[in-house]
Write an enzyme that holds these catalytic residues in place. Structure first.
Site, PDB file in Angstrom:
ATOM      1  N   ASP A 166     -15.722 -17.561  22.929  1.00  0.00           N
ATOM      2  CA  ASP A 166     -15.970 -18.010  24.294  1.00  0.00           C
ATOM      3  C   ASP A 166     -15.366 -19.394  24.448  1.00  0.00           C
ATOM      4  O   ASP A 166     -15.235 -20.136  23.472  1.00  0.00           O
ATOM      5  CB  ASP A 166     -17.476 -18.053  24.590  1.00  0.00           C
ATOM      6  CG  ASP A 166     -17.778 -17.920  26.073  1.00  0.00           C
ATOM      7  OD1 ASP A 166     -18.279 -16.855  26.485  1.00  0.00           O
ATOM      8  OD2 ASP A 166     -17.502 -18.880  26.824  1.00  0.00           O
TER       9      ASP A 166
ATOM     10  N   TYR B  45      -8.521 -10.619  41.702  1.00  0.00           N
ATOM     11  CA  TYR B  45      -9.448  -9.864  40.848  1.00  0.00           C
ATOM     12  C   TYR B  45      -9.099  -8.380  40.868  1.00  0.00           C
ATOM     13  O   TYR B  45      -9.012  -7.745  39.806  1.00  0.00           O
ATOM     14  CB  TYR B  45     -10.878 -10.086  41.336  1.00  0.00           C
ATOM     15  CG  TYR B  45     -11.937  -9.546  40.404  1.00  0.00           C
ATOM     16  CD1 TYR B  45     -12.305 -10.250  39.268  1.00  0.00           C
ATOM     17  CD2 TYR B  45     -12.568  -8.334  40.655  1.00  0.00           C
ATOM     18  CE1 TYR B  45     -13.278  -9.768  38.409  1.00  0.00           C
ATOM     19  CE2 TYR B  45     -13.539  -7.839  39.804  1.00  0.00           C
ATOM     20  CZ  TYR B  45     -13.893  -8.558  38.686  1.00  0.00           C
ATOM     21  OH  TYR B  45     -14.848  -8.069  37.839  1.00  0.00           O
TER      22      TYR B  45
ATOM     23  N   LYS C 210      -7.853  -6.493  37.398  1.00  0.00           N
ATOM     24  CA  LYS C 210      -8.676  -5.446  36.797  1.00  0.00           C
ATOM     25  C   LYS C 210      -8.003  -4.077  36.867  1.00  0.00           C
ATOM     26  O   LYS C 210      -8.196  -3.232  35.976  1.00  0.00           O
ATOM     27  CB  LYS C 210     -10.051  -5.419  37.468  1.00  0.00           C
ATOM     28  CG  LYS C 210     -10.893  -6.663  37.181  1.00  0.00           C
ATOM     29  CD  LYS C 210     -11.130  -6.858  35.683  1.00  0.00           C
ATOM     30  CE  LYS C 210     -12.123  -7.969  35.405  1.00  0.00           C
ATOM     31  NZ  LYS C 210     -12.406  -8.122  33.939  1.00  0.00           N
TER      32      LYS C 210
ATOM     33  N   ILE D 292     -23.328  -5.952  38.307  1.00  0.00           N
ATOM     34  CA  ILE D 292     -24.193  -6.138  37.139  1.00  0.00           C
ATOM     35  C   ILE D 292     -24.850  -7.516  37.237  1.00  0.00           C
ATOM     36  O   ILE D 292     -24.234  -8.483  37.696  1.00  0.00           O
ATOM     37  CB  ILE D 292     -23.375  -6.040  35.828  1.00  0.00           C
ATOM     38  CG1 ILE D 292     -22.561  -4.734  35.783  1.00  0.00           C
ATOM     39  CG2 ILE D 292     -24.302  -6.138  34.621  1.00  0.00           C
ATOM     40  CD1 ILE D 292     -23.375  -3.459  35.832  1.00  0.00           C
TER      41      ILE D 292
END
Length: 250
Positions: free
Chosen positions: A36, A155, A159, A188
């Site tokens: 990360d 985005y 994706k 989510i």
């Protein structure tokens, strides 16, 4: 345990889907390298794994930097001896604006993290997976990699690119016993959706915009990733698994 004896790398492992998957991988017997860019949350994930008796290390990583990805792979294999699973999960969203109003540097940042980061992970992990006799790569796409939505052009594009890159890698490396699949989460409960929760007009709609009428949890996505990483998915490659409560069909 489904991943006993395996070594896995998880990018974006500090929080959300990455953290839940890292913890699940460890519970299934894997040794986990948590990558990360945020050291504080990455180290916290490692602490959670070790608290439960698992094996894990943290490696600070910028997924857009090829030297950083090479170092991530090298540190993981020198520590644990091999690499069997890569979960390319690091990602970001973009400002919700019309395409003509999206800043060029923001476009570049989203594409670099969400798509180039997956490419670099594949590029540098594949040789180690071949050495190990095969393995599994799982890439995080999105419901919005399978359908368009206004105001998230970078985005959407990044994706969708992940889906095609997944198919490409699956075709190229299947002969080496390497399976490459993607997941396409819907809404989510992770930090990336916090701004939606604050919108009193949009949130009641967004939070129920799927067949199940609710948002998903990081643990529910982690279940899918564990499956794709395990031998239970031994004849699955090149696939994109929707984990969206039926959002794609809604």
């Amino acid at each position: 345990m489904k991943l006993a004896g395996k070594t896995a790398i998880i990018t974006g492992g500090g929080g959300g889907i990455g953290r839940s998957t890292a913890v699940r991988f460890a519970k299934e017997g894997a040794r986990v390298a948590v990558a990360d860019i945020d050291a504080a949350i990455g180290e916290e994930t490692v602490s959670l794994i070790k608290r439960d008796g698992g094996e894990a290390i943290f490696i600070k990583t910028d997924v857009t930097d090829s030297d950083g990805i090479r170092a991530l792979i090298d540190t993981t294999t020198s520590t644990f001896g091999a690499l069997h699973i890569l979960f390319n999960n690091a990602g970001v969203g973009n400002s919700e604006v019309r395409s003509v109003d999206l800043a060029e540097d923001e476009w570049d940042r989203v594409i670099d993290i969400n798509l180039k980061g997956v490419f670099l992970g594949i590029k540098y992990a594949i040789p180690e997976l071949i050495k190990a006799g095969g393995g599994a790569i799982i890439n995080t796409s999105s419901l919005l990699g399978l359908k368009g939505q206004k105001y998230v052009s970078a985005y959407n594009a990044s994706k969708a690119g992940v889906v095609m890159l997944t198919q490409n890698a699956a075709l190229e490396y299947g002969k080496h016993n390497i399976r490459v699949n993607a997941i396409a989460p819907g809404v989510i409960d992770t930090p990336i959706i916090e701004h939606w929760k604050q919108n009193e007009r949009k949130w009641p709609i967004i939070s129920r915009a799927n067949a199940l009428g609710r948002i998903g949890t990081p643990d529910e996505v982690a279940n899918a990733v564990v499956f794709l990483a395990s031998d239970e998915a031994s004849f699955i490659t090149g696939a994109t698994l929707s984990v969206d409560g039926g959002g794609l069909t809604f």
